[in-house]
Design a protein around this motif. Structure first.
Motif, PDB file in Angstrom:
ATOM      1  N   LYS A  50      16.848   3.294  76.226  1.00  0.00           N
ATOM      2  CA  LYS A  50      16.947   4.036  77.484  1.00  0.00           C
ATOM      3  C   LYS A  50      15.743   3.720  78.379  1.00  0.00           C
ATOM      4  N   ILE A  51      14.568   3.729  77.809  1.00  0.00           N
ATOM      5  CA  ILE A  51      13.367   3.410  78.603  1.00  0.00           C
ATOM      6  C   ILE A  51      13.468   1.991  79.160  1.00  0.00           C
ATOM      7  N   PHE A  52      13.906   1.061  78.319  1.00  0.00           N
ATOM      8  CA  PHE A  52      14.023  -0.338  78.752  1.00  0.00           C
ATOM      9  C   PHE A  52      15.046  -0.470  79.879  1.00  0.00           C
ATOM     10  N   SER A  53      16.195   0.211  79.731  1.00  0.00           N
ATOM     11  CA  SER A  53      17.232   0.156  80.768  1.00  0.00           C
ATOM     12  C   SER A  53      16.698   0.648  82.105  1.00  0.00           C
ATOM     13  N   ARG A  54      15.873   1.680  82.049  1.00  0.00           N
ATOM     14  CA  ARG A  54      15.376   2.297  83.288  1.00  0.00           C
ATOM     15  C   ARG A  54      14.162   1.583  83.874  1.00  0.00           C
ATOM     16  N   THR A  55      13.604   0.639  83.141  1.00  0.00           N
ATOM     17  CA  THR A  55      12.445  -0.083  83.681  1.00  0.00           C
ATOM     18  C   THR A  55      12.776  -1.543  83.951  1.00  0.00           C
ATOM     19  N   GLU A  56      13.655  -2.120  83.130  1.00  0.00           N
ATOM     20  CA  GLU A  56      13.991  -3.547  83.299  1.00  0.00           C
ATOM     21  C   GLU A  56      15.399  -3.730  83.869  1.00  0.00           C
ATOM     22  N   PHE A  57      16.206  -2.652  83.882  1.00  0.00           N
ATOM     23  CA  PHE A  57      17.551  -2.681  84.466  1.00  0.00           C
ATOM     24  C   PHE A  57      18.471  -3.673  83.769  1.00  0.00           C
ATOM     25  N   PRO A  93      21.194  -6.578  89.011  1.00  0.00           N
ATOM     26  CA  PRO A  93      21.062  -5.583  87.930  1.00  0.00           C
ATOM     27  C   PRO A  93      22.282  -4.666  87.811  1.00  0.00           C
ATOM     28  N   SER A  94      22.953  -4.390  88.916  1.00  0.00           N
ATOM     29  CA  SER A  94      24.122  -3.519  88.848  1.00  0.00           C
ATOM     30  C   SER A  94      25.396  -4.314  88.593  1.00  0.00           C
ATOM     31  N   GLY A  95      25.302  -5.624  88.632  1.00  0.00           N
ATOM     32  CA  GLY A  95      26.480  -6.460  88.414  1.00  0.00           C
ATOM     33  C   GLY A  95      27.289  -6.708  89.661  1.00  0.00           C
ATOM     34  N   SER A  96      26.777  -6.312  90.830  1.00  0.00           N
ATOM     35  CA  SER A  96      27.506  -6.557  92.073  1.00  0.00           C
ATOM     36  C   SER A  96      26.552  -6.678  93.250  1.00  0.00           C
TER      37      SER A  96
END
Lengths: 434, 434
Positions: A371-378, B108-111
């Motif tokens: 979760k932390i990685f997703s929110r910092t590295e996207f 990052p969002s895929g679009s």
């Protein structure tokens, strides 16, 4: 230090041109594969399921193999892959260490599996094979082979572990979209599958059983070969493009790695990262090579070293490896790609000689860091890859006690866009503020 | 022709530094936005929901806006995006034309939605806003704003069209993972939502209604602004990075485009591609600009030009555009991002003056081409983007009747990895050989 860009990209012409074979450099020679009668397996015994080039790569002690031009061309669709400094993650953790990740999720299949899928499809194609049978756990390997089959014009049949098919139905959709046929394993088209269903109609299936089904099918059809996504020497060989690129990229960044971390299921992404650094370790460089595995399937940490079958039905040779026993049934964890009783013989040998150290990670810890990685590295990590991430974060936090922090590199072996049900389970237990 | 590589990449320093505003170059000035009393809307009337910079961009006839450094830095995480020649697709279709696609799915969002999400989050942040409310159809926009909110440290609440939430539950998971709150629209937290539920408890929801909810929330809270993912001038402005990059990349390839094609829902990805080429068209260059829209929601093809509200509740100004009427309820097609009754005022004006031509595509045709594209380019298009792909393939096949084929470029606005349920529906009606 001259890191101006967060991401270190290599130009196309820096794609590795050779695969590095660690066999001649292992501290102890790899013990032979054995038949059930404990006799070393002859190369020709493998010819029923593998093409000649892959058998040579499996057994040879030649240090380098040239990558054929058609494979380089296929790899160049997404390689070299980026090495990115996770500055946002470092900040979120509050660590002074540098954390880099090698992003293998940018491949057409979304994981490192495409590296060997393209190579295996090529060598089967030039050997006159028309059709490949394989197994898949989480679906990353099956997706990669479906795409490689499409690319090199081979039919592909995938035996997918039943529990993974239930957890990730859209993996089947992708494989179908890419032209592959997908059967739930255990299936009714093989003896191994029918036997397993008879013994336990509600079985979740295992990677070991799906391997039995695919091997049985390949051995019984002359137009069909078997393709394995991990474990074996030739698979690790093809994955060494990962470690070779990391070396060049760290040189560009002007840093030396203190920790190299990847998740370990069958060992291909870990091996692909680690083995190009083995000569450096042997020549005295201090690098911690850590294999991250699930608490619930700790083959390297808790397994026994010896000869064991790679599959449930005992159709594969006995491999020299750490194993929890071929009949071990791991629980239905989200990281389906790591649900394997055994381990790569090469990685097993490196663990045995102390060059590689395994560490286990629990589900809660890995989703917390994911979760932390997703929110910092996207980038959303696959649950498998999040094992490597979690160990990396753990080490970076430990290093805060030291005067000098370190340089940590982990492999983001795949993205988690098809694993969102796993994240949904985690988030629903850890709800956000509304 | 000097195309040695299939993919034309631009170096990081070629990221566009300005946004191009087409307003001063439109053949006819854009009619003003009107209040329900048919009075032109004053800029300060928009201040309740938008920050000053975006209001200026919405109404100004200045030809260029500098892109602020923090936005360039954010965009540089994935831009410039690749332009790839789809050689495999050309072969599969058997056409002599060259087909290129601009791959916006690498964000990052895929679009493409991330292009404007980052800009809008930045301008709201520097205006002291802490929170953004928005709507999302297919979920691409909501995902992009969730990530941009995380990047610029803003809270985000997303009203997601009910039918899309049911079709694509994992879009909600991603938005939650990225820290955004997601409500099914119609919701019970707004007057517009409660009214809609009262009128029809089983309503599928529409983008127009979700807009009403987000606007109502933003207008009633001083810490919260509204963010729109398409339609408006400032959104198209931010998307002009797409067309600017395509121009440079085609120059590198040494070709001139005959066809530029993108899908059209609210008009942002189409406009972002097309408007940088409008000056070329006006100076006599022959370029076919084609907006691909769904047969079942043909705003540009079958809508009426005039002033209409952008939302169901009539909270937005009356916009000069083609519209099917604000109460039009499109069927539950898979391309949720194209389920919009209206159209971008800029694109509407270009259609009215004959510079842009709309074409409609049916569901069967688009999945048929999406399958071919997936199997040749190994990228799965979002159903929205597959509209552009389908029109491109159709045109390339038509051009086979001509002596000289053409150069066609389409925008792959997003990937379909979160739209696999749509593909599953298609494949189950078109089963592969077993």
């Amino acid at each position: 230090m001259p890191i101006n860009n967060l991401t270190i990209k290599l130009p196309k012409n820096e794609i590795p041109r050779v695969w590095y074979n660690v066999l001649p450099d292992l501290p102890e020679p790899l013990p032979p594969y054995l038949t059930p009668g404990n006799v070393p397996v002859e190369p020709q015994a493998l010819a029923a399921i593998f093409p000649p080039a892959l058998i040579e790569q499996e057994l040879s002690t030649k240090r380098h193999f040239d990558i054929p031009e058609p494979v380089v061309e296929a790899l160049s669709r997404w390689r070299p892959t980026p090495l990115t400094r996770a500055v946002g993650l470092e900040k979120a953790l509050g660590v002074r260490s540098m954390i880099f990740y090698k992003n293998e999720s940018v491949s057409p299949s979304g994981s490192h599996k495409s590296n060997t899928a393209m190579a295996q499809a090529h060598f089967n194609k030039i050997a006159g094979i028309r059709r490949l049978a394989t197994e898949t756990g989480a679906g990353q390997w099956g997706t990669a082979l479906a795409i490689a089959g499409q690319y090199f014009n081979l039919d592909v049949r995938v035996f997918m572990v039943r529990v993974s098919l239930q957890q990730k139905p859209y993996r089947k959709t992708i494989m179908n979209l890419m032209g592959a046929e997908v059967l739930s394993s255990p299936s009714t088209v093989t003896n191994a599958g029918r036997e397993a269903i008879k013994n336990d109609p509600d079985t979740l299936g295992t990677l070991g059983l799906a391997i039995s089904e695919a091997v049985e099918e390949a051995a019984s059809r002359s137009d069909t070969n078997y393709s394995l996504g991990s474990v074996l020497n030739h698979v690790l060989l093809h994955q060494t493009v990962i470690g070779q690129e990391i070396k060049k990229q760290l040189d560009i960044a002007g840093v030396k790695p203190d920790y190299l971390i990847a998740c370990h299921g069958g060992g291909s992404n870990f091996g692909g990262m680690a083995v190009p650094f083995v000569p450096d370790v042997l020549s005295g460089q201090k690098i911690n090579l850590i294999a991250a595995e699930p608490e619930s399937c700790p083959s390297l940490s808790k397994g026994k070293y010896g000869h064991d079958h790679g599959d449930v039905a005992g159709l594969t040779p006995l491999l020299p490896m750490y194993s929890l026993g071929k009949d071990f049934q791991p629980p239905a964890i989200h990281a389906g790609g790591l649900r394997y009783h055994g381990a790569s013989p090469i990685v097993s040998s490196l663990v045995k000689s102390g060059i590689v150290v395994p560490e286990t990670v629990g589900a809660y810890e890995l989703f917390q860091y994911a979760k932390i990685f997703s929110r910092t590295e996207f980038v959303i990590p696959a649950p498998e890859s999040a094992h490597a991430l979690a160990v990396t974060c753990r080490k970076a936090l430990e290093l805060e006690k030291e005067a000098n922090p370190g340089v940590l590199v982990f492999v983001l072996s795949g993205h988690g866009l098809l694993d969102l049900s796993a994240y949904e389970d985690y988030l629903s237990e850890q709800p956000e503020k509304e």
